[in-house]
Design a protein around this motif. Structure first.
Motif, PDB file in Angstrom:
ATOM      1  N   ASP A   1      -3.864  -9.758 -10.400  1.00  0.00           N
ATOM      2  CA  ASP A   1      -4.234  -8.481  -9.772  1.00  0.00           C
ATOM      3  C   ASP A   1      -2.938  -7.738  -9.454  1.00  0.00           C
ATOM      4  O   ASP A   1      -2.293  -8.043  -8.467  1.00  0.00           O
ATOM      5  CB  ASP A   1      -5.060  -8.749  -8.513  1.00  0.00           C
ATOM      6  N   HIS A  61      -2.413  -0.833 -11.374  1.00  0.00           N
ATOM      7  CA  HIS A  61      -1.354  -0.968 -10.376  1.00  0.00           C
ATOM      8  C   HIS A  61      -0.558  -2.236 -10.615  1.00  0.00           C
ATOM      9  O   HIS A  61      -1.078  -3.220 -11.147  1.00  0.00           O
ATOM     10  CB  HIS A  61      -1.924  -0.909  -8.953  1.00  0.00           C
ATOM     11  N   MET A 116      -8.711 -14.258  -6.089  1.00  0.00           N
ATOM     12  CA  MET A 116      -7.904 -13.036  -6.049  1.00  0.00           C
ATOM     13  C   MET A 116      -7.106 -12.942  -4.743  1.00  0.00           C
ATOM     14  O   MET A 116      -7.597 -13.329  -3.697  1.00  0.00           O
ATOM     15  CB  MET A 116      -8.814 -11.814  -6.190  1.00  0.00           C
ATOM     16  N   HIS A 117      -5.892 -12.421  -4.846  1.00  0.00           N
ATOM     17  CA  HIS A 117      -4.946 -12.255  -3.724  1.00  0.00           C
ATOM     18  C   HIS A 117      -4.396 -13.587  -3.201  1.00  0.00           C
ATOM     19  O   HIS A 117      -3.738 -13.603  -2.173  1.00  0.00           O
ATOM     20  CB  HIS A 117      -5.557 -11.461  -2.569  1.00  0.00           C
ATOM     21  N   GLU A 170      -1.015   0.178  -4.431  1.00  0.00           N
ATOM     22  CA  GLU A 170      -2.484   0.150  -4.409  1.00  0.00           C
ATOM     23  C   GLU A 170      -2.988  -0.815  -3.346  1.00  0.00           C
ATOM     24  O   GLU A 170      -3.980  -0.565  -2.678  1.00  0.00           O
ATOM     25  CB  GLU A 170      -3.033  -0.267  -5.789  1.00  0.00           C
ATOM     26  N   GLU A 171      -2.259  -1.918  -3.182  1.00  0.00           N
ATOM     27  CA  GLU A 171      -2.728  -2.949  -2.242  1.00  0.00           C
ATOM     28  C   GLU A 171      -2.632  -2.508  -0.786  1.00  0.00           C
ATOM     29  O   GLU A 171      -3.151  -3.193   0.091  1.00  0.00           O
ATOM     30  CB  GLU A 171      -1.947  -4.258  -2.461  1.00  0.00           C
TER      31      GLU A 171
HETATM   32 MN    MN Z   1      -5.888  -6.274  -5.032  1.00  0.00          MN
END
Ligand code: MN
Ligand code: MN
Length: 474
Positions: free
Chosen positions: A271, A108, A447-448, A301-302
């Motif tokens: 990501d 993604h 992440m994020h 996707e998120e």
């Molecule tokens: Mn993610």
């Protein structure tokens, strides 16, 4: 321990290790060179639309053609299809009958960020400022998005259908934007008792835009009007245009090397653009594959893979039926079903690496470590694997054969301790088409967050793994 025992240990036990160990300087140069390309690409590709247009440029340069402009496909043909400017698939046609299935890499290209509301611009008369109201996209820790320079990226589509692309905050002398946190001197009561999720609340993610009033005695909100005037002068925008715009506030600035040994890359959007980029490069470098190679890059996707550009849409089936018709001429729905069922897929997505500050959330024997290669995640989900994907043992054995056979460094892992949390990927939506699929991608820490960290060695091993996968037979 005797020599005999250690040989036995070597034969029977499994212990993934550090990729960097014992590498020649040529290989290290190769890793750095690949990552230089990666850093440039993700610095220039901070939205889905930007990723698609930069990927299209690379595909065009490497002999890929727009699928709609082709009539007949033969082994070695390279094609792509772009969906709504936010999601795409590309393929290299294999030598084998396409009905025997394809090798599919899916990842993604959307990342968490701050989106604007439909009526974002307002003036705060008390603060004497104009600002933008946002609605965050994806799962973020909101407090991480304050006090950091943000850039504006996006597309404004006007009522007449014409559009203008914005990118402000990336060039050296561009202004940047920011959400400002409360000073510690005054936060004791207001923020002091809040829980982590609410340290910064959703409605407090307000982006500062300016403070100069327009020279117009009659105007009510002079600072807001001045911002609208600047937008109108530069982009021909009026306030209502925000309604038909997709404007994303993302961390400003390029990807950077991290660490004195420069072994890591810090950037916004690893990501999942780390997997998107390595898939793209793998498809570009694949040579006359036996089976048809497909890469599909999804949006949304998120936020749960929703919508017609997300993995739950019919886009992949539609793309594969296009390939089938153009390689076999007339075809039947059964041909497409056979082709889907005989296909193999990797869901390219990043995994959580061990962060030395917060080791407690991992069960160390099944945790991914930076610099130890591509992570293979048999199952995802949360609380008893719910809403995840769980790859079959036979397929896991195939993946092991593939990786070990190509001397690719890999590590198996899960996402944190049991019941610590969890998450899903696009894998389960592709599995719905009766395609075997497993998650595999590099580990990331932070992440994020606006500055995610990845290891260069893992990015490179991921590229090698994806390329080997696209080139393999069964
Ligand atoms: Mn993610
Ligand atoms: Mn992801």
């Amino acid at each position: 321990m005797s020599k005999e025992e250690s040989t036995l240990e070597k034969k029977l036990t499994f212990c993934p290790g550090n990729v960097w160990k014992g590498l020649s300087s040529d290989v290290i140069d190769g890793i750095n060179k690949f990552n230089d390309g990666y850093k440039k690409f993700i610095g220039d590709s901070k939205t889905e639309r930007e990723f698609i247009s930069n990927a299209k440029e690379i595909l065009d340069k490497n002999g890929f053609k727009e699928l709609s402009k082709t009539k007949k496909l033969a082994p070695g043909s390279k094609v792509y299809k772009i969906n709504k400017n936010k999601n795409m698939a590309f393929a290299v046609i294999g030598r084998e009958d396409i009905r025997k299935g394809c090798n599919i890499l899916a990842s993604h290209i959307d990342s968490p960020r701050l989106d604007l509301k439909g009526r974002p611009l307002f003036e705060d008369g008390d603060a004497m400022m104009a600002a933008l109201k946002t609605h965050y996209y994806g799962s973020i820790k909101k407090y991480q998005w304050v006090n950091t320079p943000l850039a504006i990226h996006g597309r404004v589509v006007k009522e007449d259908g014409s559009s203008v692309d914005l990118c402000i905050g990336e060039e050296g002398d561009d202004p940047v934007f920011a959400v400002s946190d409360l000073l510690p001197h005054l936060s004791k009561i207001l923020q002091g008792e809040r829980k982590m999720r609410e340290v910064i609340k959703g409605e407090e993610l307000i982006v500062l835009m300016g403070g100069i009033p327009v020279e117009d005695e009659e105007a009510k909100e002079k600072i807001k009007l001045n911002i609208l005037k600047i937008l109108n002068d530069r982009y021909g925008m009026v306030e209502e245009d925000f309604v038909s715009a997709e404007i994303e506030l993302v961390p400003a600035g390029p990807a950077r090397d991290v660490g004195l040994d420069r072994s890591m890359v810090g950037a916004y959007g690893h990501d999942d653009r780390a997997c998107g980029y390595t898939s793209l490069m793998a498809a570009v470098d694949v040579k006359k594959p036996l089976r048809t190679s497909i890469v599909v890059l999804y949006d949304k996707e998120e936020i749960g893979s929703v919508g017609n550009t997300g993995a739950s849409s019919m886009f992949l089936e539609s793309f594969m039926s296009d390939l089938l018709v153009r390689t076999k001429g007339e075809s039947y729905i059964k041909d497409l079903q056979n082709m889907l069922e005989s296909s193999l897929a990797i869901s390219g997505d990043v995994s959580a690496g061990v962060n030395p500050s917060f080791k407690g959330v991992h069960e160390m024997k099944n945790a991914a470590k930076l610099g130890c290669g591509i992570v293979v995640t048999k199952f995802t989900g949360a609380g008893g694997k719910f809403s995840g994907n769980d790859a079959h043992a036979e397929y896991m054995a195939f993946i092991r054969r593939l990786l070990n056979g190509n001397s690719i460094r890999w590590q198996p892992c899960g996402l944190g301790k049991v019941d610590e949390g969890g998450g899903g990927t696009v894998a389960r939506f592709i599995a719905n088409l009766n395609i075997d699929i497993v998650d595999a991608g590099p580990p990331v820490i932070g992440m994020h967050s606006p500055f995610e960290i990845i290891s260069k060695a893992d990015v490179y091993e991921t590229y090698r793994a994806y390329k080997a996968f696209l080139e393999t037979g069964i």
